[in-house]
Scaffold this motif. Structure first.
Motif, PDB file in Angstrom:
ATOM      1  N   ARG A   1       7.825  -6.306 -10.785  1.00  0.00           N
ATOM      2  CA  ARG A   1       7.308  -5.456 -11.861  1.00  0.00           C
ATOM      3  C   ARG A   1       6.031  -6.018 -12.473  1.00  0.00           C
ATOM      4  O   ARG A   1       5.205  -5.276 -12.996  1.00  0.00           O
ATOM      5  N   GLY A   2       5.888  -7.329 -12.409  1.00  0.00           N
ATOM      6  CA  GLY A   2       4.689  -7.942 -12.985  1.00  0.00           C
ATOM      7  C   GLY A   2       3.516  -7.997 -12.038  1.00  0.00           C
ATOM      8  O   GLY A   2       2.457  -8.521 -12.395  1.00  0.00           O
ATOM      9  N   TRP A   3       3.698  -7.479 -10.813  1.00  0.00           N
ATOM     10  CA  TRP A   3       2.622  -7.487  -9.832  1.00  0.00           C
ATOM     11  C   TRP A   3       2.024  -6.093  -9.679  1.00  0.00           C
ATOM     12  O   TRP A   3       2.638  -5.090 -10.031  1.00  0.00           O
ATOM     13  N   THR A   4       0.837  -6.032  -9.146  1.00  0.00           N
ATOM     14  CA  THR A   4       0.212  -4.755  -8.831  1.00  0.00           C
ATOM     15  C   THR A   4       0.402  -4.481  -7.352  1.00  0.00           C
ATOM     16  O   THR A   4      -0.143  -5.184  -6.506  1.00  0.00           O
ATOM     17  N   LEU A   5       1.197  -3.466  -7.031  1.00  0.00           N
ATOM     18  CA  LEU A   5       1.483  -3.136  -5.646  1.00  0.00           C
ATOM     19  C   LEU A   5       0.507  -2.080  -5.156  1.00  0.00           C
ATOM     20  O   LEU A   5       0.455  -0.969  -5.687  1.00  0.00           O
ATOM     21  N   VAL A   6      -0.271  -2.434  -4.157  1.00  0.00           N
ATOM     22  CA  VAL A   6      -1.264  -1.508  -3.623  1.00  0.00           C
ATOM     23  C   VAL A   6      -0.618  -0.495  -2.690  1.00  0.00           C
ATOM     24  O   VAL A   6      -0.897   0.695  -2.713  1.00  0.00           O
TER      25      VAL A   6
END
Length: 285
Positions: free
Chosen positions: A141-146
């Motif tokens: 949730r704390g990452w940006t998923l491309v």
């Protein structure tokens, strides 16, 4: 350690010997079917037998009990008893996080630092698999998923789903979950999670390392020569091969036949420090 002798017995009446299960096997290329006739009682018996051996190889404890003939019945240690006690760690069943898993794997990896790969397989129930997936998604949730794979389809036909079953930590340490149905068995695992009602054992994870030591695997199933799987019968009015008795001499007056199975097997963990367990604790609930 030592091997354990396992025994099991069943009786087939002459009437039940004629009851069979028909299994249809269809060729997916030609569409043609073939049929296998299997004795229901024998099939059920062998399924139970193999599950009992599977469970014993994991749960057995080293010791002995008095046998019916006065001689001691010896039991060897199963996989779990051979794991070093220092590598068994309790965790709050509601507090499993990525950091808990990462730290545990890092501690285990120090004991196999000479191995070319530091990969583990975790035998676990569905409870632990659910907590593991939740812990991984919490980090994501704390990452940006491309290019996320959790949403598939398009328009009004969207599907939300996806499950984490593998984790790669620092320095190449890796674990892959493997569902072990024995941990989910409510018959043998009577202690329940106070909130979910599932067996508490379902939230246990046994971490196994399958490296090579002295040219053989770290975990080896052992069996005494010619005694890994023995089966014999005492015939009465019929036999496992079927047919009428007629004037053939059989060793029993039983209307049917009796079957015995024996297996003298065990499991050897060469490096007790290479494996470990995360054990659920509900004391904090």
């Amino acid at each position: 350690n030592r091997l354990s002798i396992h025994r099991k017995h069943y009786e087939m009446t002459g009437s039940a010997a004629t009851d069979v299960m028909i299994i249809e096997l269809k060729n997916e290329f030609t569409g043609q079917s073939s049929y296998l006739w299997e004795n229901i009682a024998e099939w059920t018996f062998l399924q139970q037998w193999y599950r009992e051996i599977d469970r014993a190889l994991v749960y057995n404890k080293f010791g002995q009990t008095p046998g019916a003939n006065g001689r001691p019945a010896l039991t060897g240690a199963g996989l779990r008893e051979q794991i070093a006690p220092a590598n068994k760690r309790e965790y709050n069943v509601n507090g499993l996080t990525e950091s808990v898993i990462a730290e545990f794997l890092l501690d285990l990896s120090y004991n196999i630092i000479d191995q070319p790969q530091r990969k583990f397989v975790a035998l676990c129930g569905e409870g632990f698999m659910s907590l593991f997936d939740r812990a991984m998604k919490s980090v994501v949730r704390g990452w940006t998923l491309v290019d996320t794979k959790f949403i598939t389809g398009s328009g009004q036909e969207l599907t939300l789903g996806g499950q984490f079953t593998t984790y790669k930590g620092i320095n190449g340490v890796e674990v892959t979950l493997m569902h072990y149905p024995v941990y989910d068995d409510p018959v043998h695992n009577r202690e329940l999670h106070p909130l979910t009602g599932r067996p508490l054992e379902s939230y246990r994870a046994t971490f196994i390392e399958f490296g090579q030591y002295d040219g053989t695997g770290n975990i080896v199933k052992m069996a005494k020569r010619d005694r890994e799987q023995l089966m014999w019968y005492n015939g009465g009015s019929t036999s496992p091969a079927g047919g009428k008795n007629g004037k053939t001499s059989y060793g029993s007056k039983y209307d049917g036949y009796q079957v015995e199975v024996l297996s003298e097997v065990g499991i050897m963990l060469k490096n007790p420090l290479s494996c470990g367990e995360l054990i659920p604790s509900v004391s904090a609930l």
